[in-house]
Design a protein around this motif. Structure first.
Motif, PDB file in Angstrom:
ATOM      1  N   TYR A 114     -98.645  40.136 -47.528  1.00 61.15           N
ATOM      2  CA  TYR A 114     -98.707  39.167 -46.426  1.00 61.15           C
ATOM      3  C   TYR A 114    -100.079  39.121 -45.763  1.00 61.15           C
ATOM      4  N   LEU A 115    -100.982  39.994 -46.148  1.00 64.60           N
ATOM      5  CA  LEU A 115    -102.322  39.970 -45.584  1.00 64.60           C
ATOM      6  C   LEU A 115    -103.101  38.826 -46.225  1.00 64.60           C
ATOM      7  N   ARG A 116    -103.437  37.813 -45.438  1.00 62.40           N
ATOM      8  CA  ARG A 116    -104.099  36.639 -45.981  1.00 62.40           C
ATOM      9  C   ARG A 116    -105.481  36.410 -45.386  1.00 62.40           C
ATOM     10  N   SER A 117    -105.774  37.038 -44.261  1.00 62.02           N
ATOM     11  CA  SER A 117    -107.058  36.787 -43.604  1.00 62.02           C
ATOM     12  C   SER A 117    -107.410  37.973 -42.734  1.00 62.02           C
ATOM     13  N   LEU A 118    -108.695  38.079 -42.397  1.00 59.72           N
ATOM     14  CA  LEU A 118    -109.183  39.086 -41.475  1.00 59.72           C
ATOM     15  C   LEU A 118    -109.780  38.397 -40.258  1.00 59.72           C
ATOM     16  N   ARG A 119    -109.833  39.140 -39.141  1.00 57.89           N
ATOM     17  CA  ARG A 119    -110.442  38.617 -37.929  1.00 57.89           C
ATOM     18  C   ARG A 119    -111.098  39.749 -37.171  1.00 57.89           C
ATOM     19  N   HIS A 120    -112.239  39.440 -36.581  1.00 57.96           N
ATOM     20  CA  HIS A 120    -112.928  40.365 -35.684  1.00 57.96           C
ATOM     21  C   HIS A 120    -113.170  39.629 -34.372  1.00 57.96           C
ATOM     22  N   LEU A 121    -113.109  40.353 -33.267  1.00 58.22           N
ATOM     23  CA  LEU A 121    -113.290  39.724 -31.960  1.00 58.22           C
ATOM     24  C   LEU A 121    -114.780  39.510 -31.685  1.00 58.22           C
ATOM     25  N   VAL A 122    -115.361  38.605 -32.446  1.00 60.40           N
ATOM     26  CA  VAL A 122    -116.793  38.314 -32.291  1.00 60.40           C
ATOM     27  C   VAL A 122    -117.080  37.802 -30.885  1.00 60.40           C
ATOM     28  N   GLN A 123    -116.099  37.187 -30.251  1.00 60.85           N
ATOM     29  CA  GLN A 123    -116.292  36.688 -28.887  1.00 60.85           C
ATOM     30  C   GLN A 123    -116.726  37.796 -27.914  1.00 60.85           C
ATOM     31  N   GLY A 124    -116.420  39.050 -28.247  1.00 58.52           N
ATOM     32  CA  GLY A 124    -116.801  40.159 -27.380  1.00 58.52           C
ATOM     33  C   GLY A 124    -118.073  40.871 -27.800  1.00 58.52           C
ATOM     34  N   GLY A 147    -109.643  37.756 -52.371  1.00 56.14           N
ATOM     35  CA  GLY A 147    -108.835  36.575 -52.128  1.00 56.14           C
ATOM     36  C   GLY A 147    -108.434  36.356 -50.691  1.00 56.14           C
ATOM     37  N   LEU A 148    -109.103  37.056 -49.759  1.00 51.94           N
ATOM     38  CA  LEU A 148    -108.767  36.906 -48.361  1.00 51.94           C
ATOM     39  C   LEU A 148    -109.606  35.803 -47.721  1.00 51.94           C
ATOM     40  N   CYS A 149    -109.086  35.260 -46.637  1.00 54.74           N
ATOM     41  CA  CYS A 149    -109.803  34.281 -45.814  1.00 54.74           C
ATOM     42  C   CYS A 149    -110.390  34.988 -44.599  1.00 54.74           C
ATOM     43  N   TYR A 150    -111.038  34.199 -43.737  1.00 53.64           N
ATOM     44  CA  TYR A 150    -111.602  34.786 -42.518  1.00 53.64           C
ATOM     45  C   TYR A 150    -111.324  33.872 -41.336  1.00 53.64           C
ATOM     46  N   ASP A 151    -110.733  34.452 -40.275  1.00 54.87           N
ATOM     47  CA  ASP A 151    -110.521  33.763 -39.007  1.00 54.87           C
ATOM     48  C   ASP A 151    -111.722  33.997 -38.107  1.00 54.87           C
ATOM     49  N   VAL A 152    -112.378  32.934 -37.701  1.00 53.96           N
ATOM     50  CA  VAL A 152    -113.597  33.028 -36.897  1.00 53.96           C
ATOM     51  C   VAL A 152    -113.220  32.895 -35.429  1.00 53.96           C
ATOM     52  N   LEU A 153    -113.390  33.968 -34.671  1.00 55.21           N
ATOM     53  CA  LEU A 153    -113.102  33.955 -33.238  1.00 55.21           C
ATOM     54  C   LEU A 153    -114.414  34.070 -32.470  1.00 55.21           C
ATOM     55  N   VAL A 154    -114.904  32.935 -32.003  1.00 54.84           N
ATOM     56  CA  VAL A 154    -116.139  32.883 -31.222  1.00 54.84           C
ATOM     57  C   VAL A 154    -115.906  31.984 -30.019  1.00 54.84           C
ATOM     58  N   ARG A 155    -116.750  32.179 -29.009  1.00 55.95           N
ATOM     59  CA  ARG A 155    -116.778  31.251 -27.886  1.00 55.95           C
ATOM     60  C   ARG A 155    -117.745  30.115 -28.210  1.00 55.95           C
TER      61      ARG A 155
END
Length: 300
Positions: A114-124, A147-155
């Motif tokens: 079920y792991l499809r993407s990674l995310r890091h709290l770049v906003q911080g 085969g993973l995607c990436y969730d982009v968390l930015v302000r």
């Protein structure tokens, strides 16, 4: 399993936590007191009762909050036994020399499929080039190669990092969380729009229509406050690259799941059936490779 084909609603961004099992230090902020409690899949089922365009909640994408591997392991194990969750966005230390081995372990472990993407709290992050660091790019390469995607968390003021990421990783599927957090409360959208359109020019990048009400005035926002952002997103990405997300339970700070659902329902007015389907299910299904069918959910 067969791909999702029924007219369903997918929540592509929500969180879960049990503070008795795993503390969330970010919730110590006094402004977050109303969501400083446990939130489970059953809570989400009980809360998400309003349909959008006649569609009711079918499946979800559970997204990490803390930057630690055990939380990701918890979410993956939960996804394995919880029919509502179709995918997990987890966290792993992209800067670690052992990132490849860690990802292999997560993918092979309980719920790892079920792991499809990674995310890091770049906003911080204070480094204005964090996403361009060589060690981060090495970690992103390891994720892409598995085969993973990436969730982009930015302000919004960090969107230049997201643009450079898209330029350097054309073969890494990326999704912009919360539309890059535009400054809806103060109405300063010009710089955000300019950067967002540059990012949207990269076809491997899609965008979540999520987290917008918490960028508006929590007590006084209306649909008219959200509409200018919606119009830009629809124009820049097109409905085929947008996906609905609730950002529940954080959304409770500014009205909650059902009020956001009612807002999206209103914003969708004028969209065709195919466009609505893409935003409410299709984009998320493709990006996160969701496969559970309504039969898998049973009567829950």
């Amino acid at each position: 399993m067969n791909a999702i084909t029924a007219p369903v609603l997918i929540d592509a961004h929500h969180h879960l936590w049990d503070l008795a099992e795993r503390p969330q230090p970010w919730l110590d902020d006094p402004a977050l007191a109303t969501i400083r409690r446990a939130f489970s899949p059953d809570d989400l089922r009980a809360t998400a009762t309003r349909p959008i365009a006649g569609r009711r909640l079918h499946s979800t994408v559970a997204v990490q909050c803390g930057q630690d591997v055990p939380e990701t392991e918890d979410l993956l194990a939960l996804a394995e036994r919880e029919p509502l969750i179709g995918a997990v966005v987890g966290w792993a230390d992209l800067t670690s020399p052992g990132i490849g081995d860690l990802l292999d372990r997560l993918l092979a472990g309980p719920g790892g499929t079920y792991l499809r993407s990674l995310r890091h709290l770049v906003q911080g992050e204070t480094d204005p080039e964090w996403l361009q660091r060589p060690d981060v790019e090495r970690g992103l390469t390891a994720a892409r190669d598995r085969g993973l995607c990436y969730d982009v968390l930015v302000r919004s003021h960090q969107l230049d990092q997201a643009i450079r990421l898209a330029e350097r990783f054309p073969d890494l599927p990326q999704v912009l969380d919360h539309a890059g957090k535009p400054s809806i409360a103060d109405g300063e959208l010009a710089d955000w729009e300019r950067q967002l359109r540059l990012l949207a020019a990269h076809p491997q990048v899609v965008c979540k229509v999520s987290g917008l009400i918490t960028e508006a005035n929590h007590e006084r926002w209306t649909v008219d406050d959200i509409r200018p952002v919606w119009d830009v997103l629809l124009s820049a990405f097109g409905p085929g690259r947008l996906m609905f997300g609730s950002d529940w339970p954080v959304a409770n700070l500014a009205g909650g799941w059902n009020r956001w659902a009612a807002t999206v329902d209103e914003l969708l007015d004028g969209c065709s059936a195919d466009e609505t389907s893409a935003i409410l299910a299709g984009t998320a299904t493709t990006f996160y490779r969701l496969t559970r069918t309504e039969r898998d959910l049973g009567s829950r």
